[in-house]
Design an enzyme around this catalytic site. Structure first.
Site, short mmCIF file in Angstrom:
data_model
loop_
_atom_site.label_atom_id
_atom_site.label_comp_id
_atom_site.label_asym_id
_atom_site.label_seq_id
_atom_site.Cartn_x
_atom_site.Cartn_y
_atom_site.Cartn_z
N ASP A 83 0.48 -0.75 -0.36
CA ASP A 83 0.18 0.40 -0.26
C ASP A 83 0.62 1.29 -0.18
O ASP A 83 1.84 1.66 0.09
CB ASP A 83 -0.82 0.26 1.17
N GLU A 141 -0.81 -1.82 5.88
CA GLU A 141 0.56 -2.12 6.11
C GLU A 141 0.01 -0.42 7.21
O GLU A 141 0.38 -0.17 8.65
CB GLU A 141 1.73 -2.28 5.97
#
Length: 396
Positions: A83, A141
């Site tokens: 991400d 994350e």
């Protein structure tokens, strides 16, 4: 005759340029936490084309790719996060983000490319492997909940005997790695505080309860917890990031909201801090005739490496890069990483990949709009991840 490691490295060198191109493509098209749909679709196609067994999920964009040499043998797991962050990029790279307000400001594009390259290289030496390998592409994350929890719930650690992960690190030079025994990164929790007072005219403060004044006293008290209530040998941080309250200059504010983060590298200290915060808030609001609401959210735990797994990373680093470029980081840092959740369940190690090249301007800290990764670091990451995994297979 070539060893498995030599053959693996030869393959990595062959595919390196394509992995650099992939990293730059990922950088151009970043996706925020829990929105990594296109990233996962791209990875799925590449991994399936290479012959790996790929598993995706209905409730998140995580992906698992398995290389199976023997169904009776365990897995060595390698993990990357995929991400990006809500930051407007200001770097001058020709592959800057094409998505306004979103960029890979933490190096997850490089982590993803490194793991993809490592997976492709391992497929080329599959007949020589002693164990199965699981490649974990983890979403989300960067948010408090952490995508590792979702992946663990969905069985990513089933039959896994060891796990390794890395993180781009602009405080080490390209061509270096950093390892750390024990606690490497802090736990990362968040909190929300609401202070409730009573509105009145600013000229008649005695008729109200000033939530801003109460908040200022609370902020002062919270900032003394670390300096006066916690053993200085156990680092901790309480940081307030936002404060919102008030509607007009001549009206006493009746509601203030604060949000912040707590970091610690000690389990007991971590769980004592919310209690200390609650005591401070209760005492101050009661004495000022205000009330409060306190919401504490436990996020990712400390990243606590396992000594035997760190040994493998260190040995791999010294073999590939030399002792002088394999750096003992010694002290933990207060940043957080949800890789710690994996390490609570299986043995593993997290290490730093040096990405600083001053000539290329890649020494800017993470979460900065000018952050970028030196592409020359990718081949280093692939080789160390691969070498550590091979060493772990011998003990699996």
């Amino acid at each position: 005759m070539q060893t498995t490691e030599e053959k693996l490295f030869e393959t990595i060198e062959t595919i390196n340029e394509s992995i650099i191109a992939l990293r730059q493509q990922l950088h151009e098209y970043p996706e925020l936490s829990s929105q990594e749909k296109e990233t996962t679709a791209l990875l799925k196609g590449l991994l399936e084309n290479a012959g790996l067994t790929v598993r995706i999920f209905s409730d998140h964009y995580g992906l698992i790719a398995d290389l199976v040499v023997d169904k009776e043998k365990p897995f060595i797991a390698l993990r990357a996060d995929i991400d990006a962050l809500p930051i407007q990029e200001q770097s001058e790279a020709p592959y800057t983000s094409r998505k306004p307000g979103i960029m890979h400001a933490c190096g997850h594009d490089s982590h993803t490319a490194i793991l993809l390259g490592t997976a492709l290289a391992f497929m080329q030496v599959k007949p020589l492997l002693d164990s199965n390998v699981r490649f974990i592409f983890q979403p989300a994350e960067e948010i408090t909940e952490g995508g590792s929890s979702q992946m663990i719930k969905d069985g990513v650690l089933e039959n896994v005997k060891a796990i390794f992960g890395l993180h781009a690190y602009p405080y080490l030079n390209t061509g270096q790695i950093g390892y750390k025994y024990g606690v490497m990164l802090a736990s990362a929790d968040t909190f929300e505080i609401e202070i409730f007072g009573k509105s009145s005219h600013g000229a008649r403060p005695h008729e109200g309860v000033d939530a801003i004044l109460v908040t200022s006293m609370a902020v002062n008290s919270l900032n003394h917890i670390v300096s006066r209530q916690i053993d200085p040998l156990h680092p901790a941080v309480i940081s307030l990031g936002t404060i919102e309250g008030g509607k007009a200059a001549n009206i006493l504010c009746d509601h203030v909201k604060l949000c912040g983060t707590v970091r610690s590298v000690n389990h007991d200290v971590r769980h004592s801090i919310p209690k200390m915060m609650e005591i401070s808030l209760k005492g101050i609001t009661r004495s000022m005739h205000a009330t409060y609401a306190f919401h504490y959210n436990y996020g990712s735990p400390e990243v606590c490496n396992h000594d035997a797994m760190v040994d493998l990373v260190r040995e791999a680093g010294e073999s590939v890069l030399g002792k002088e470029n394999t750096i003992d980081l010694i002290d933990p840092v207060m940043g957080g990483e949800d890789f710690g959740r994996y390490l609570e369940i299986v043995p593993g190690a997290f290490f730093r990949l040096g990405t600083c090249n001053r000539d290329k301007g890649t020494c800017v800290s993470q979460h900065n709009s000018r952050f970028n990764v030196d592409d020359d670091a990718l081949i280093v990451g692939m080789k160390i991840m691969g070498a550590a995994a091979l060493r772990a297979m011998k003990n699996a």
